[in-house]
Scaffold this motif. Structure first.
Motif, PDB file in Angstrom:
ATOM      1  N   THR B 341       0.837  -1.195   0.000  1.00 21.67           N
ATOM      2  CA  THR B 341       0.000   0.000   0.000  1.00 21.67           C
ATOM      3  C   THR B 341       0.872   1.245   0.000  1.00 21.67           C
ATOM      4  OG1 THR B 341      -1.586  -1.238   1.315  1.00 21.67           O
ATOM      5  CG2 THR B 341      -1.972   1.090   1.108  1.00 21.67           C
ATOM      6  N   ALA B 343       3.856   1.556  -1.232  1.00 20.61           N
ATOM      7  CA  ALA B 343       4.436   1.716  -2.569  1.00 20.61           C
ATOM      8  C   ALA B 343       3.413   2.292  -3.533  1.00 20.61           C
ATOM      9  CB  ALA B 343       4.944   0.369  -3.073  1.00 20.61           C
ATOM     10  N   PHE B 344       2.196   1.784  -3.422  1.00 19.46           N
ATOM     11  CA  PHE B 344       1.138   2.288  -4.296  1.00 19.46           C
ATOM     12  C   PHE B 344       0.887   3.765  -4.042  1.00 19.46           C
ATOM     13  CE2 PHE B 344      -2.491   2.402  -6.894  1.00 19.46           C
ATOM     14  CZ  PHE B 344      -3.489   3.093  -6.228  1.00 19.46           C
ATOM     15  N   SER B 347       3.451   5.813  -5.700  1.00 19.07           N
ATOM     16  CA  SER B 347       3.282   5.811  -7.148  1.00 19.07           C
ATOM     17  C   SER B 347       2.104   6.677  -7.566  1.00 19.07           C
ATOM     18  CB  SER B 347       3.083   4.372  -7.601  1.00 19.07           C
ATOM     19  OG  SER B 347       3.064   4.287  -8.989  1.00 19.07           O
TER      20      SER B 347
END
Lengths: 407, 519
Positions: B341, B343-344, B347
């Motif tokens: 989560t 990392a998302f 991004s």
């Protein structure tokens, strides 16, 4: 396995939001009304309702396979007439491999699972299979609907054939040579692009396109990355859901065997875990549909837009070269006429392309914005719905000793 | 049965008895009311074959009212220890110092602090009622905290020191609030002492946290990463729970070793706890021998209660293990979810930056923020998963192992009794033969041996009955504690899960208008 599936009329499975006009434009309406999954292929039933003169009948129904869609897409993208159009990306190949494997492994009789666990896992996996199925149908449908909505593309002859020809299209899948050829073409294309922009120092005169190019390059890369990360999150949610299964089963059996004072506690906890499992599963699938699919689609669409920009750039390069050739011809005073004609052609082509591309890119932007808007709203609403259902304090009040959480 | 005990001759019998304590001798003693009595004070009540004191007011033990439901089980009437008995000196030696746990002769349960040390004479002065009053007011008013892990030293000789703070109003302690520094091997040493003293007579001694060579090496080597901080935190929490469980046990609370552990600023280094020490290897050998013995003992279980309990704990053990494994997988996956989560979120933030439509860009950044907050939630939930739920399960799996150990000791006790009976029988037969063969001197010896073994048989029976009694009580107490523990934990965990969901609602509700604002 044979699984005839009724397509629900729901909109939720469509990854990109088509404006409502598409669905209600009476001149040409396309939808996939049914789909059947056989051993390794999926057969889509494509239904068309049209008032256009081209069609022999106002209502048509044909059966198509994935390869037919890919063929259709390729005819568009290889057609120079459509060079100034963002060709709707082809739908991805239906991929049930992972899901099928899991179901098979489950069925092989893993003895460490209790019957209850087995049933639940089976349920999960079947749900997963169904979800993938629905998604692939939706992707194929969206592809056709975009074609039908586009003022130019909808008039394509191959499109009519696709919609009407009631025999099997017998489209041969690309053989190895063609695949390899396609692969090389891509490499050549990117090399070409680099050459055009870099070495020859082609000046982009139009600010709009300059901006779009910079934007698209970055956007495409970012979308691709976000899509990947979203996929990982979704998979984590799924594995969490799977983890809840043995826990809730173990808690349940503890609940029945434990001393009287602990029974209610364990059973309540088991119940909560069961609910959480369903919640996690739904969160995973919603994030998949609203977020992952959205991002994937725009990854492909932005690639198509990039391709358009490349074609325009190519045309610009051709135009420049034609200019140079004309100058040379004039200098030598040889074959001026053909050079002029050629130059005119290139100029026209370039200008046509530019105009069309501008329109397309503007459309792309508004499409993108409304798709994101719709999906983000729906995502938030769904997440809210799920969180509310599972977290209601009401459900936990009867547990003796629990303080009711602050509402 | 207890009433039949005959006071053995004083004096010589004493010394050797001490050594026999290793074999699971009876800690059961009768009450003291001999405080005021004779100066030639007698033996420590714990000595096995002796009656507490010849001065005892008769075998009070017959009047024992054992009440399984009472929480404060044992009164510690002091059996006074004469200050001149030499064996009293090494109080805190590694030898098993038997605790005195007489059973109350009356219905009043009066836990009392007990000390074999020099404070003993003080007890002489107190009247019984006074003692009871004070004890009643004090019950379980003790709070232990383990905090401030600190690395001491460097390299492979480094260790973590933990601060153990005790807050109590119990009068057995010198102060109301005090703290000391202890290292992990000190805890293991404490447990080892308590186990040696109490396990074989049926007390469920809470097991100490497990060693971890890998974890500790990382800390020693000085890796300052999150896994070693996590490891230290996990250990700190485990040590705290361990001490809290130990002091909750009324008998163990009275133990001088425990008190010394909590109070004294210097503690002799417990070297016997190292895995590769001589004592460690001896432990392993003993464990193996025990396992073999267990398989060969076939006990005639006359008491259905024990059979039932054995089965019950076996079942519970299996189920808890299964659940524990599943919860550990859950913790692991939730941590993964949290990482993904995060990392998302990053991004999505970058995507928002590259998006050129302002409203959409803002919405995407908001989405990234929501996801970051959700990641935090996941981390907290994983924390709860682990510390609240998973560790409890782990603790109870180890506790149940201790319960099973105690049941095994009972079996061994029974075996000893049976063996004594068999030997007695043999001696009797030998005597009969000698009688026929008419060898008068050997005959006398045989008769003496018979007497000796008769006593042993009686003692064996007494021991067995005592351990059975103790176990019943212990199991009752244990179950009570377990129910309480589980209930508290389950409620806490449920609340954490519900909390998470409610936070999620807040976050998404805040995001929705942003999404709708995209024009």
């Amino acid at each position: 396995m044979e699984e005839p599936l009724e397509m629900p009329p729901g909109e939720e499975s469509k990854p990109c939001s088509l404006s409502e006009e598409l669905a209600t434009d009476p001149s040409l309406q396309v939808e996939i009304s049914d789909a059947v999954s056989e051993r390794d292929k999926v057969k889509f039933t494509v239904q068309t309702k049209s008032s256009l003169p081209h069609f022999t009948r106002p209502a048509l129904s044909v059966v198509r396979q994935h390869e037919d869609f890919v063929w259709l897409h390729d005819t568009f993208s290889e057609n120079d007439e459509y060079a100034g159009i963002i060709i709707p990306p082809a739908p991805p190949r239906p991929d049930f491999e992972a899901s099928r494997e899991k179901l098979q492994r489950l069925g092989e009789g893993n003895s460490t699972l209790t019957r209850e666990e087995f049933a639940k896992m089976k349920q999960e996996l079947e749900g997963e299979y169904l979800a993938i199925f629905k998604k692939t149908v939706a992707m194929h449908e969206v592809f056709l609907q975009r074609l039908a909505a586009h003022p130019v593309l909808r008039r394509d002859h191959n499109f009519y054939v696709f919609l009407e020809y009631d025999q099997d299209l017998s489209v041969r899948g690309k053989n190895r040579k063609e695949l390899l050829g396609g692969f090389f073409r891509n490499i050549v294309k990117s090399a070409d692009e680099a050459l055009i922009t870099g070495v020859s120092g082609l000046k982009e005169v139009d600010e709009f396109f300059e901006h779009e190019r910079t934007f698209l390059l970055e956007y495409h890369a970012r979308v691709r990355d976000t899509c990947l990360k979203a996929d990982r999150v979704m998979r984590s949610h799924k594995s969490l859901a799977e983890d809840y299964i043995p826990i809730s089963v173990a808690l349940g059996s503890l609940g029945t065997q434990e001393v009287r004072q602990l029974q209610t506690s364990f059973l309540k906890l088991a119940e909560l875990f069961e609910r959480l499992r369903k919640l996690e599963g739904r969160v995973a699938s919603d994030e998949d549909l609203k977020l992952s699919d959205l991002l994937k689609y725009y990854m492909r669409d932005s690639q198509a837009a990039k391709d358009l920009l490349y074609r325009r750039l190519r045309a610009l390069a051709d135009y420049e070269n034609a200019n140079k050739a004309l100058d040379r011809a004039r200098m030598r005073n040889k074959e001026v006429k053909p050079a002029e004609a050629h130059q005119q052609l290139c100029c026209q082509r370039f200008e046509q392309l530019s105009a069309s591309a501008k329109q397309e890119l503007t459309d792309f932007k508004s499409r993108r914005i409304s798709a994101f808007r719709k999906n983000l709203i729906e995502l938030a609403e769904l997440e809210l719905k799920h969180a509310k259902v599972s977290g209601t304090p009401r459900n936990l009040a009867p547990l003796p000793g629990a303080h009711p959480p602050p509402c | 049965m207890a009433a039949e005990r005959e006071p053995p001759p004083l004096g010589e019998a004493r010394q050797p008895e001490l050594e026999e304590l290793e074999d699971g001798e009876d800690l059961f003693t009768s009450t003291v009311s001999t405080l005021e009595s004779s100066p030639s004070s007698p033996e420590p009540a714990s000595l096995p074959t002796e009656d507490i004191s010849t001065n005892s007011n008769g075998p009070k033990t017959a009047e024992i009212i054992l009440d399984d439901d009472r929480e404060d089980l044992f009164a510690e009437a002091t059996e006074e220890v004469s200050l001149d008995s030499p064996e009293r000196e090494p109080i805190l030696s590694p030898d098993p110092t038997p605790a005195i746990t007489p059973v109350t002769p009356t219905t009043l349960v009066t836990p009392r602090m007990e000390s074999k040390s020099i404070t003993a004479p003080v007890i002489f002065d107190r009247s019984r009622e006074e003692i009871e009053e004070e004890a009643n007011g004090d019950v379980f008013d003790i709070e232990i905290n383990v905090s401030d892990p600190e690395k001491v030293g460097d390299g492979m000789n480094a260790y973590m020191a933990y601060r153990v703070t005790t807050k109590t109003s119990l009068s057995m302690f010198h102060k109301n609030e005090f703290s000391v520094k202890r290292r992990f091997s000190d805890f293991l040493g404490l447990h080892s002492k308590l186990a040696t003293k109490y396990l074989h007579v049926g007390y469920i001694v809470p097991p100490a946290p497990e060693k971890s060579i890998v974890g500790m090496t990382k800390v020693k080597v000085g890796k300052e990463d999150s896994s070693s901080t996590e490891f230290v935190e996990k250990r700190r929490a485990a040590l705290e729970r361990y001490l809290q469980r130990t002091v909750k046990h009324p008998t163990l609370l009275q133990d001088p070793d425990l008190r010394q552990f909590l109070e004294s600023s210097e503690l002799p280094r417990a070297v016997n706890t190292q895995a590769l020490s001589g004592a460690g290897i001896l432990r392993m050998v003993n464990k193996a021998a025990d396992a073999v013995n267990k398989m060969t003992i076939k006990m005639n279980e006359s008491d259905a209660w024990f059979e039932e309990k054995q089965q019950q704990f076996e079942n519970l053990d299996q189920q808890l293990r299964k659940l524990h494994a599943s919860v550990e997988a859950l913790v692991c996956h939730r941590k993964e979810l949290s990482a993904n989560t995060a990392a998302f979120a990053k991004s999505a933030a970058m995507l928002g930056n590259s998006e050129d439509h302002t409203a959409l860009s803002r919405a995407l950044s908001q989405l990234a923020e929501v996801e970051e907050k959700i990641d935090q939630l996941h981390q907290e939930q994983a924390f709860a998963d682990f510390y609240v739920f998973s560790e409890l399960l782990g603790d109870y799996i180890r506790l149940i192992a201790a319960v099973k150990g105690v049941l095994d000791h009972r079996m061994k006790c029974w075996q000893k009794w049976q063996d004594a009976q068999v030997t007695l029988q043999k001696k009797r037969e030998a005597e009969a033969k000698l009688q026929l063969a008419n060898k008068p001197d050997k005959l006398q010896q045989a008769k003496d041996e018979i007497k000796e073994w008769e006593t042993k048989v009686q003692q064996g029976e007494r021991d067995f009955e005592q351990i059975s009694k103790t176990i019943r009580k212990e199991v009752g107490r244990f179950e009570k504690e377990r129910v309480k523990d589980f209930k508290t934990v389950i409620i806490k965990y449920l609340e954490s899960l519900v909390q998470t969901q409610q936070q999620l609602i807040k976050y998404w509700e805040a995001f929705l208008p942003e999404a709708k604002a995209i024009a």
